[in-house]
Design a protein around this motif. Sequence first.
Motif, PDB file in Angstrom:
ATOM      1  N   ASP A 136       7.575 -61.921  24.540  1.00  0.00           N
ATOM      2  CA  ASP A 136       8.387 -62.982  24.184  1.00  0.00           C
ATOM      3  C   ASP A 136       9.994 -62.692  24.144  1.00  0.00           C
ATOM      4  O   ASP A 136      10.660 -63.524  24.775  1.00  0.00           O
ATOM      5  CB  ASP A 136       8.113 -62.986  22.777  1.00  0.00           C
ATOM      6  N   ALA A 137      10.352 -61.472  23.840  1.00  0.00           N
ATOM      7  CA  ALA A 137      11.748 -61.189  24.112  1.00  0.00           C
ATOM      8  C   ALA A 137      12.279 -61.216  25.347  1.00  0.00           C
ATOM      9  O   ALA A 137      13.367 -61.731  25.626  1.00  0.00           O
ATOM     10  CB  ALA A 137      12.159 -59.650  23.169  1.00  0.00           C
ATOM     11  N   ALA A 214      16.837 -64.783  19.948  1.00  0.00           N
ATOM     12  CA  ALA A 214      16.923 -64.147  18.464  1.00  0.00           C
ATOM     13  C   ALA A 214      15.646 -64.216  17.761  1.00  0.00           C
ATOM     14  O   ALA A 214      15.282 -63.252  17.228  1.00  0.00           O
ATOM     15  CB  ALA A 214      17.914 -64.866  17.468  1.00  0.00           C
ATOM     16  N   ARG A 215      14.846 -65.376  17.752  1.00  0.00           N
ATOM     17  CA  ARG A 215      13.628 -65.345  17.180  1.00  0.00           C
ATOM     18  C   ARG A 215      12.543 -64.363  17.478  1.00  0.00           C
ATOM     19  O   ARG A 215      11.884 -63.595  17.027  1.00  0.00           O
ATOM     20  CB  ARG A 215      12.766 -66.570  17.178  1.00  0.00           C
ATOM     21  N   ALA A 216      12.744 -64.086  19.149  1.00  0.00           N
ATOM     22  CA  ALA A 216      11.616 -63.242  19.784  1.00  0.00           C
ATOM     23  C   ALA A 216      12.075 -61.837  19.670  1.00  0.00           C
ATOM     24  O   ALA A 216      11.147 -61.087  19.517  1.00  0.00           O
ATOM     25  CB  ALA A 216      11.941 -63.554  21.435  1.00  0.00           C
ATOM     26  N   ILE A 217      13.345 -61.541  19.244  1.00  0.00           N
ATOM     27  CA  ILE A 217      13.790 -60.215  19.123  1.00  0.00           C
ATOM     28  C   ILE A 217      13.298 -59.818  17.710  1.00  0.00           C
ATOM     29  O   ILE A 217      13.116 -58.675  17.268  1.00  0.00           O
ATOM     30  CB  ILE A 217      15.504 -59.981  19.337  1.00  0.00           C
ATOM     31  N   PHE A 218      13.509 -60.646  16.650  1.00  0.00           N
ATOM     32  CA  PHE A 218      13.417 -60.056  15.235  1.00  0.00           C
ATOM     33  C   PHE A 218      12.067 -60.447  14.458  1.00  0.00           C
ATOM     34  O   PHE A 218      11.603 -59.904  13.759  1.00  0.00           O
ATOM     35  CB  PHE A 218      14.551 -60.742  14.324  1.00  0.00           C
ATOM     36  N   GLN A 219      11.276 -61.239  15.313  1.00  0.00           N
ATOM     37  CA  GLN A 219       9.925 -61.571  14.712  1.00  0.00           C
ATOM     38  C   GLN A 219       9.075 -60.323  14.891  1.00  0.00           C
ATOM     39  O   GLN A 219       9.229 -59.462  16.231  1.00  0.00           O
ATOM     40  CB  GLN A 219       9.408 -62.741  15.423  1.00  0.00           C
ATOM     41  N   PRO A 220       8.054 -60.341  14.088  1.00  0.00           N
ATOM     42  CA  PRO A 220       7.206 -58.835  14.612  1.00  0.00           C
ATOM     43  C   PRO A 220       6.355 -59.170  15.879  1.00  0.00           C
ATOM     44  O   PRO A 220       6.024 -60.250  16.387  1.00  0.00           O
ATOM     45  CB  PRO A 220       6.003 -59.419  13.449  1.00  0.00           C
ATOM     46  N   SER A 221       6.523 -57.969  16.567  1.00  0.00           N
ATOM     47  CA  SER A 221       6.044 -58.047  18.004  1.00  0.00           C
ATOM     48  C   SER A 221       4.451 -58.200  18.136  1.00  0.00           C
ATOM     49  O   SER A 221       3.630 -57.465  17.446  1.00  0.00           O
ATOM     50  CB  SER A 221       6.447 -56.388  18.417  1.00  0.00           C
ATOM     51  N   LYS A 222       3.891 -59.030  19.216  1.00  0.00           N
ATOM     52  CA  LYS A 222       2.682 -59.213  19.257  1.00  0.00           C
ATOM     53  C   LYS A 222       2.470 -59.146  20.754  1.00  0.00           C
ATOM     54  O   LYS A 222       3.104 -59.325  21.714  1.00  0.00           O
ATOM     55  CB  LYS A 222       1.966 -60.500  18.488  1.00  0.00           C
ATOM     56  N   VAL A 223       1.213 -58.813  21.382  1.00  0.00           N
ATOM     57  CA  VAL A 223       0.826 -58.859  22.684  1.00  0.00           C
ATOM     58  C   VAL A 223      -0.155 -59.962  22.720  1.00  0.00           C
ATOM     59  O   VAL A 223      -0.824 -60.606  21.896  1.00  0.00           O
ATOM     60  CB  VAL A 223      -0.024 -57.502  22.761  1.00  0.00           C
ATOM     61  N   LYS A 224      -0.157 -60.471  24.123  1.00  0.00           N
ATOM     62  CA  LYS A 224      -0.918 -61.388  24.512  1.00  0.00           C
ATOM     63  C   LYS A 224      -2.306 -60.900  24.935  1.00  0.00           C
ATOM     64  O   LYS A 224      -2.182 -59.865  25.743  1.00  0.00           O
ATOM     65  CB  LYS A 224      -0.217 -62.179  25.711  1.00  0.00           C
ATOM     66  N   ASN A 233      -4.670 -65.783  21.126  1.00  0.00           N
ATOM     67  CA  ASN A 233      -4.147 -65.104  22.238  1.00  0.00           C
ATOM     68  C   ASN A 233      -2.652 -64.379  21.841  1.00  0.00           C
ATOM     69  O   ASN A 233      -2.044 -63.706  22.630  1.00  0.00           O
ATOM     70  CB  ASN A 233      -3.811 -65.812  23.519  1.00  0.00           C
ATOM     71  N   ARG A 234      -2.902 -64.138  20.712  1.00  0.00           N
ATOM     72  CA  ARG A 234      -1.659 -63.428  20.173  1.00  0.00           C
ATOM     73  C   ARG A 234      -2.294 -62.098  18.995  1.00  0.00           C
ATOM     74  O   ARG A 234      -2.760 -62.683  18.051  1.00  0.00           O
ATOM     75  CB  ARG A 234      -0.648 -64.037  19.354  1.00  0.00           C
ATOM     76  N   HIS A 235      -2.085 -61.038  19.023  1.00  0.00           N
ATOM     77  CA  HIS A 235      -2.358 -60.003  18.117  1.00  0.00           C
ATOM     78  C   HIS A 235      -1.539 -58.961  18.061  1.00  0.00           C
ATOM     79  O   HIS A 235      -0.580 -58.748  18.983  1.00  0.00           O
ATOM     80  CB  HIS A 235      -3.891 -59.656  18.900  1.00  0.00           C
ATOM     81  N   GLU A 236      -1.639 -58.139  16.847  1.00  0.00           N
ATOM     82  CA  GLU A 236      -0.656 -57.025  16.756  1.00  0.00           C
ATOM     83  C   GLU A 236      -1.110 -55.930  17.767  1.00  0.00           C
ATOM     84  O   GLU A 236      -2.311 -56.019  18.174  1.00  0.00           O
ATOM     85  CB  GLU A 236      -1.021 -56.420  15.366  1.00  0.00           C
ATOM     86  N   PRO A 237      -0.182 -55.132  18.100  1.00  0.00           N
ATOM     87  CA  PRO A 237      -0.512 -54.151  19.320  1.00  0.00           C
ATOM     88  C   PRO A 237      -1.401 -53.256  19.046  1.00  0.00           C
ATOM     89  O   PRO A 237      -2.285 -52.874  20.026  1.00  0.00           O
ATOM     90  CB  PRO A 237       0.716 -53.265  19.513  1.00  0.00           C
ATOM     91  N   ASP A 238      -1.911 -52.942  17.863  1.00  0.00           N
ATOM     92  CA  ASP A 238      -3.084 -51.948  17.618  1.00  0.00           C
ATOM     93  C   ASP A 238      -4.298 -52.452  17.057  1.00  0.00           C
ATOM     94  O   ASP A 238      -5.090 -51.849  16.418  1.00  0.00           O
ATOM     95  CB  ASP A 238      -2.299 -51.010  16.682  1.00  0.00           C
TER      96      ASP A 238
END
Length: 259
Positions: A136-137, A214-224, A233-238
């Motif tokens: 996203d970022a 800015a939203r993509a940088i500061f929001q919690p990171s998720k993977v597709k 289709n969006r989940h936490e990396p772990d």
Amino acid sequence: MEELHRTIRLLYTGRSQGARRFRYGLVVFDALTIAYFIATAALPMTPMMMAVNAGLGVLILLDLAARFWISDNRRRELARIYTLADLVVVASLLLGPLLAENLAFLRVLRGLRLIHAYHLLRDLRRESLFFRRHEDAVLAAVNLFVFIFVITSLVFVLAFDEQAGVAGYIDALYFTVATLTTTGFGDITMTTPGGKLLSVFIMVVGVALFVQLARAIFQPSKVKYDCPECGLNRHEPDAIHCKHCGEPLKIETEGETGM
């Protein structure tokens, strides 16, 4: 011919080390051509540059032809925005030497090569775990980058004389960024109705792209990763289970390293 088709398909879609190196080579080529068109946007056309442009046009055309040849859905491949942009760029590169003058609009058309960055992102999504985690970022940054330099090329052609050279291109970039951020220094302004409308367009779209970044940088990171059960289709990396339906997930990860 069938053997050649199979070989090219394996290079573009295979999982072997050679295929991966080939695709990384294409990524480097795409990045270098994008950098070249940005760097030469304001330079006067010389015979050497015309030869380089023609050579790049042939290489880009060969890449397009190969992708089209191995595609399972050629109509969809042809309709992709970066395919259409590359066709326009190839035409501008190959027809440029045939024109009596280096028409200014050709520089804008070559700037469309930036759109090919989205194709580069598709390749990186397949090849890089880091990219998938921060997609996203990275995508938001590319959106902003493409917008800035395409608009800069347009401003340079519309508002600056062809003899302005590199200094004029830098002024066009300066005007674009100042307008995009709504800083409004006022030392470079558009005076025509069309120029004022372009400034409004830069401000509206630019602010939206900045907010997206800015939203993509500061929001919690998720993977597709598409859940096979519910399609989330969006989940936490772990994540090992889908947050929505509880279906087990098999998201590719590098794992944790203990101390």
